[in-house]
Design a protein around this motif. Sequence first.
Motif, PDB file in Angstrom:
ATOM      1  N   ARG A  15      -6.693  -9.769  -4.457  1.00 36.53           N
ATOM      2  CA  ARG A  15      -5.780 -10.399  -5.415  1.00 36.53           C
ATOM      3  C   ARG A  15      -4.724  -9.445  -5.961  1.00 36.53           C
ATOM      4  O   ARG A  15      -3.782  -9.894  -6.601  1.00 36.53           O
ATOM      5  CB  ARG A  15      -6.592 -10.984  -6.570  1.00 36.53           C
ATOM      6  N   SER A  16      -4.881  -8.165  -5.747  1.00 41.66           N
ATOM      7  CA  SER A  16      -3.897  -7.216  -6.289  1.00 41.66           C
ATOM      8  C   SER A  16      -3.386  -6.293  -5.184  1.00 41.66           C
ATOM      9  O   SER A  16      -4.054  -6.072  -4.170  1.00 41.66           O
ATOM     10  CB  SER A  16      -4.512  -6.378  -7.408  1.00 41.66           C
ATOM     11  N   MET A  17      -2.189  -5.769  -5.411  1.00 42.52           N
ATOM     12  CA  MET A  17      -1.600  -4.840  -4.457  1.00 42.52           C
ATOM     13  C   MET A  17      -2.420  -3.562  -4.373  1.00 42.52           C
ATOM     14  O   MET A  17      -2.553  -2.958  -3.296  1.00 42.52           O
ATOM     15  CB  MET A  17      -0.163  -4.526  -4.863  1.00 42.52           C
ATOM     16  N   THR A  18      -2.997  -3.141  -5.501  1.00 38.66           N
ATOM     17  CA  THR A  18      -3.804  -1.921  -5.503  1.00 38.66           C
ATOM     18  C   THR A  18      -4.987  -2.051  -4.559  1.00 38.66           C
ATOM     19  O   THR A  18      -5.277  -1.153  -3.755  1.00 38.66           O
ATOM     20  CB  THR A  18      -4.299  -1.613  -6.917  1.00 38.66           C
ATOM     21  N   ARG A 108      -2.297  -7.775   1.892  1.00 41.25           N
ATOM     22  CA  ARG A 108      -1.368  -7.777   0.760  1.00 41.25           C
ATOM     23  C   ARG A 108      -1.341  -9.154   0.095  1.00 41.25           C
ATOM     24  O   ARG A 108      -1.532 -10.186   0.763  1.00 41.25           O
ATOM     25  CB  ARG A 108       0.029  -7.414   1.220  1.00 41.25           C
ATOM     26  N   PRO A 109      -1.111  -9.213  -1.198  1.00 44.89           N
ATOM     27  CA  PRO A 109      -0.978 -10.506  -1.890  1.00 44.89           C
ATOM     28  C   PRO A 109       0.198 -11.301  -1.319  1.00 44.89           C
ATOM     29  O   PRO A 109       1.187 -10.721  -0.833  1.00 44.89           O
ATOM     30  CB  PRO A 109      -0.724 -10.097  -3.343  1.00 44.89           C
ATOM     31  N   SER A 111       2.382 -12.978  -2.723  1.00 46.46           N
ATOM     32  CA  SER A 111       3.624 -12.784  -3.482  1.00 46.46           C
ATOM     33  C   SER A 111       3.416 -11.641  -4.464  1.00 46.46           C
ATOM     34  O   SER A 111       2.365 -11.533  -5.083  1.00 46.46           O
ATOM     35  CB  SER A 111       4.026 -14.060  -4.241  1.00 46.46           C
ATOM     36  N   SER A 112       4.414 -10.794  -4.552  1.00 46.81           N
ATOM     37  CA  SER A 112       4.356  -9.663  -5.477  1.00 46.81           C
ATOM     38  C   SER A 112       5.781  -9.215  -5.754  1.00 46.81           C
ATOM     39  O   SER A 112       6.694  -9.446  -4.957  1.00 46.81           O
ATOM     40  CB  SER A 112       3.528  -8.518  -4.881  1.00 46.81           C
ATOM     41  N   PRO A 113       5.999  -8.572  -6.882  1.00 52.90           N
ATOM     42  CA  PRO A 113       7.345  -8.119  -7.241  1.00 52.90           C
ATOM     43  C   PRO A 113       7.909  -7.136  -6.197  1.00 52.90           C
ATOM     44  O   PRO A 113       7.165  -6.451  -5.488  1.00 52.90           O
ATOM     45  CB  PRO A 113       7.131  -7.426  -8.589  1.00 52.90           C
ATOM     46  N   ARG A 116       6.783  -3.404  -6.442  1.00 54.12           N
ATOM     47  CA  ARG A 116       5.463  -3.089  -5.898  1.00 54.12           C
ATOM     48  C   ARG A 116       5.490  -3.078  -4.373  1.00 54.12           C
ATOM     49  O   ARG A 116       4.801  -2.278  -3.730  1.00 54.12           O
ATOM     50  CB  ARG A 116       4.445  -4.112  -6.398  1.00 54.12           C
ATOM     51  N   ARG A 117       6.273  -3.962  -3.786  1.00 57.41           N
ATOM     52  CA  ARG A 117       6.361  -3.979  -2.313  1.00 57.41           C
ATOM     53  C   ARG A 117       6.994  -2.690  -1.785  1.00 57.41           C
ATOM     54  O   ARG A 117       6.604  -2.187  -0.748  1.00 57.41           O
ATOM     55  CB  ARG A 117       7.155  -5.204  -1.853  1.00 57.41           C
TER      56      ARG A 117
END
Length: 497
Positions: A15-18, A108-109, A111-113, A116-117
Amino acid sequence: MGKRRRLTKTPSRPRSMTRALLWTAASAALPGAAHLRTGRRWAGAAILACHLLLVTALVLGGLALRDNLVLSTTLATQDRWLLAAGIGAFAVAVLWMTVVVHSYVITRPESSPLGRRVVAGVVVAALCLAVAAPAGAVGYVSYTAYDVSNSLFSADPEEPHDDADPWNGRERVNVLLLGGDAGKNRYGMRTDTMIVASIDVDSGDVVLIGLPRNLENVPFPEGTALAERYPAPHGFTDLLNEVYQTIADDPTLAVNPAAADPAADTLKRVIGEAIGLGIDYYGLVDMQGFEDIIDAIGGIRVYLEEPLPYGQRGEYLDAGWQVLDGREALWYGRTRVNSDDYSRMGRQGCLIKYVAEQADPATILTSFRSLAAAAKSTLRTDVPQPKLPHFVELAERVANADMETLQLSPPQVNTAYPDWEHIRELVREAVHGAQEPASDIQQTPAPSTSPGTGTAPESSPDDLTEWQEYTGLPEPSPTSPGRQVGEEATALDELCP
């Protein structure tokens, strides 16, 4: 009630980019981990299996090569194996980077900002570079070995080669070691260092035959252009160390003008004719390049019984145990301050002994890049590629074998009027005759009186040693490291501290 259909839940993306980047990093270390995490079991299992097979193959290959110098050198000097290693490393790097990138794509999620990408892209690129680095190192080493092997060694030996009998039935292989003094401040090259190493191919025992640079009236092989230009007995008026440059200035005098280095090849044949010993190969190193080679192997450890002066600025090497770097080792082998050519010859024999004993294979491997660069720029040889693995095996035997020296210098040889028949007899006895223990003369400790002072002790001429008769000094034997007196080959262990 109707039958309920059992649904299999597919693992979801992190669920998170991390977390996505952590799984991507895990796949860089253990390929297939991210694929298993996202439910791609067949793909993940296949990638992981390939990775484990590759690691297992590398470990088993390393264990097989660790104690087999011949096989290791064969792989490191044969073009097809070097090419295969380079291509294989490139293919593995591309596939591994593909797995890393795909691991990020599937974790990867959705959608992400943008920020962060961008950060994630930088991290993934760094991971790709990290997994490609080992393959890049393998490729670089493969190319370097290929370049050095093809630059220094001929792929086509002059005589047939059989790995089962690499020396073609010979009991000894004879190699001429040459040190040149070419430099920016002098014309041409003089071979001030000329040593023939005669090596027993079974035991590794070595006899080093040192030829002074100032030997005169050198005989040339009959029927050669040199013999016609400089007929015996006094045709060639220069010293032995001028033969190389004489050929370099006029290649038409070469015994084999088609040789890679006609001057070195001719000198090899001339010296072989002069001392009555067939010389198989030569190795020529520029003495300035020798400095780089010693630095590449980490220096050499020597013992000096007294300070050794050198240079024109009053420099000296301290007495006692010293680890000499390339510059200091070069001066150790070349200085003539408060000394002479023949003492320098002795120290050069000691240098060969020290390098043979102290050149650690692990150090050579870790310094491969600098050693290869030094060898490529300063070394010339006619040793063919197919012989290299067997020379490595022979070098391993030499490091643990007996090493003796026969110096064709005064008082045993008159360099101005050498008796070549007598010299051939000395060499024949040293190489093929029974080796006797070193004489008491050479084992007698020298008095504290400094060389060049005092007079010979009061005794009858019959009681004087050969060294005392030659020098008129009180010391019964030389005090310079490696200096040999007498017509029998002497163990370097006794001459070199």
